[in-house]
Scaffold this active site. Structure first.
Site, PDB file in Angstrom:
ATOM      1  N   HIS A 145       6.802   6.839  10.759  1.00 53.32           N
ATOM      2  CA  HIS A 145       6.195   6.693   9.440  1.00 53.32           C
ATOM      3  C   HIS A 145       5.536   8.039   9.147  1.00 53.32           C
ATOM      4  O   HIS A 145       4.315   8.158   9.148  1.00 53.32           O
ATOM      5  CB  HIS A 145       5.182   5.539   9.493  1.00 53.32           C
ATOM      6  CG  HIS A 145       4.636   5.116   8.164  1.00 53.32           C
ATOM      7  ND1 HIS A 145       5.140   5.577   6.967  1.00 53.32           N
ATOM      8  CD2 HIS A 145       3.618   4.288   7.843  1.00 53.32           C
ATOM      9  CE1 HIS A 145       4.455   5.027   5.973  1.00 53.32           C
ATOM     10  NE2 HIS A 145       3.527   4.247   6.483  1.00 53.32           N
TER      11      HIS A 145
ATOM     12  N   ARG B 285       0.822  -1.205   0.000  1.00 50.80           N
ATOM     13  CA  ARG B 285       0.000   0.000   0.000  1.00 50.80           C
ATOM     14  C   ARG B 285       0.866   1.268   0.000  1.00 50.80           C
ATOM     15  O   ARG B 285       0.665   2.173  -0.807  1.00 50.80           O
ATOM     16  CB  ARG B 285      -0.910  -0.007   1.239  1.00 50.80           C
ATOM     17  CG  ARG B 285      -1.905   1.111   1.317  1.00 50.80           C
ATOM     18  CD  ARG B 285      -2.581   1.071   2.672  1.00 50.80           C
ATOM     19  NE  ARG B 285      -2.791  -0.323   3.106  1.00 50.80           N
ATOM     20  CZ  ARG B 285      -3.834  -1.036   2.754  1.00 50.80           C
ATOM     21  NH1 ARG B 285      -4.773  -0.522   2.025  1.00 50.80           N
ATOM     22  NH2 ARG B 285      -3.944  -2.286   3.174  1.00 50.80           N
ATOM     23  N   THR B 286       1.819   1.304   0.888  1.00 51.64           N
ATOM     24  CA  THR B 286       2.662   2.496   0.996  1.00 51.64           C
ATOM     25  C   THR B 286       3.491   2.688  -0.270  1.00 51.64           C
ATOM     26  O   THR B 286       3.630   3.795  -0.780  1.00 51.64           O
ATOM     27  CB  THR B 286       3.585   2.377   2.228  1.00 51.64           C
ATOM     28  OG1 THR B 286       2.780   2.177   3.380  1.00 51.64           O
ATOM     29  CG2 THR B 286       4.428   3.614   2.416  1.00 51.64           C
TER      30      THR B 286
END
Lengths: 302, 155
Positions: free
Chosen positions: A129, A51-52
């Site tokens: 993050h 996803r990231t």
């Protein structure tokens, strides 16, 4: 903000955070860009995070840049024993920007010291993050029209969840009120409560989710993982207490929005998905615009 | 005439005497000063009674003088330590130790998942609490507290 690495959310002060959010709004309105024409961005994912990685690579493509990189350390020379230092030295001589995900904590800071180009931390173990935090802030600002004086209830694993810790620190600039809702095993660590006290941030700690929903502007849900519990019986006792269902939102403020860093397992029942208060999928979409803003800003092209 | 039972530890011609080291941390101080491989005469007093510390250690190291950085590192594990610099049997200088604001090297980050424990990297810490000696790793951002300080040397 020229040529600046983003390693930790604490690298940005209040004004820099607001500047990123302003840029993210600009890119949302104007998603097709040529700002990165002729630029190469390396996405180094030493551990998989689909996803990231896709979000960052979409952002780079939308800005008109090109991507090199890998999505799994097994296909790289790291599996042959190359040091992170050497990998970063070399890649930073190829690319204009490095986006890195790495399982070890502090790896992003170290990479930023070794790199000749800015480094954006896409997650260093359980540590930081920051692009997730900025997209959370963007989602909060977009849905609430402000970041100031909001009541934010954080639910679930508040002990190990790095997203809630970073969000707490970043929201500290905007006079929030926090409700921490967690089982005893996964309560907010003392260092973050001390941070709140020191910065005069109001907070409550409760174990009952229902008691805070109606006073909240943002409900930030996280996953309660079975493997975090030493005693599986304890997990069985609490697991259902942190599941959000549509019926629980009936008396919520109309501006309440439900956020979740995803992936979700069962902590938000699917009957919430169609509620206008569900915002977690839009939140993921906002990640692309926020990352466009972070990248453009790190490269000093805007 | 000296009694045969008395050990020859009191007289030091030239060197450094470090007193008021908490007994439990005496060997950490030895490690910080990196004197394990020294060929000089070193007297070590261990578990001596002390009014101030209860139980203290003392080090007498002949013909050796330390850099200020190394001396301040002692403060991490022995904040009350005092140093006497001896030249020709005379105390020529008395020093106390101060906990530094920032530490490069010497200390290992206690977080096993920290990058500094996996690659050859000089550790760096910000001292976030000088009283309790809490060291914040600038890489992984985790705290190494006084009880978990482990001394490393770059070589």
């Amino acid at each position: 903000m020229k040529n600046k690495s983003l390693v930790s959310i604490t690298d940005y002060n209040r004004d820099e955070i607001l500047r990123i959010l302003e840029l993210a709004a600009y890119f949302e309105a104007n998603p097709v860009q040529t700002l990165l024409q002729g630029k190469v961005v390396a996405t180094l994912f030493f551990e998989p995070s689909t996803r990231t990685r896709l979000s960052f690579e979409t952002a780079i493509n939308r800005l008109g840049g090109r991507v090199i990189g890998f999505s799994d350390a097994n296909s790289t020379s790291a599996s042959k024993g190359e040091t992170l230092k050497d990998t970063i030295r070399i890649v930073s001589s190829y690319a204009d920007l490095v986006v890195m995900r790495h399982p070890l904590e502090g790896s992003a800071k170290f990479a930023s010291e070794q790199s000749r180009v800015p480094v954006i931390n896409a997650g260093d173990g359980a540590n930081q993050h920051p692009s997730q935090t900025l997209l959370d802030l963007y989602s909060i600002q977009k849905t609430q029209k402000t970041l100031d004086n909001l009541t934010i209830s954080m639910v679930g694993d508040l002990k190990y969840g790095r997203t809630v810790h970073s969000l707490l620190m970043a929201m500290g600039h905007f006079n929030p009120t926090f409700n921490f809702i967690a089982p005893d095993e996964l309560k907010m660590p003392n260092e973050y409560k001390r941070f709140c006290t020191k910065n005069k941030i109001k907070f409550t700690e409760k174990s009952d989710l229902n008691s805070v929903i109606d006073q909240s502007d943002i409900l930030y849900m996280t996953r309660v993982q079975r493997e975090r519990f030493q005693d599986p019986i304890e997990y069985e006792k609490v697991k259902n207490a942190y599941i959000l269902r549509l019926s629980m939102l009936s008396n919520a403020r109309p501006n309440l929005r439900v956020l979740h860093p995803l992936p979700r397992v069962n902590e938000i029942n699917i009957d919430v998905d169609d509620s206008p208060m569900a915002y977690y999928f839009e939140q993921a979409e906002n990640g692309v615009y926020t990352r466009m803003a972070i990248i453009a800003s790190a490269l000093g092209v805007i | 005439m000296k009694s045969k039972k008395e050990l020859n530890v009191s007289a030091l011609k030239d060197g450094t005497v470090i007193d008021h080291i908490p007994s439990r941390n005496l060997f950490k101080v030895i490690s910080i000063l990196d004197i394990e491989k020294s060929d000089k005469t070193i007297s070590i007093g261990y578990n001596l009674s002390s009014n101030r510390l209860g139980s203290k250690g003392i080090l007498k190291i002949s013909d050796t003088f330390f850099q200020p950085e190394a001396i301040n590192m002692i403060a991490l594990v022995a904040p009350d330590a005092s140093l006497n610099i001896i030249r020709d049997y005379q105390v020529v200088e008395k020093k106390t130790v101060t906990v530094p604001d920032f530490i490069s090297g010497f200390v290992k980050c206690m977080n096993p998942k920290c990058i500094t424990n996996h690659e050859s990297i000089l550790t760096k810490f910000e001292v976030v609490d000088k009283k309790s000696v809490d060291l914040k790793c600038i890489y992984c951002e985790k705290i190494t507290d006084q009880d978990n300080i482990r001394i490393i040397h770059p070589h």
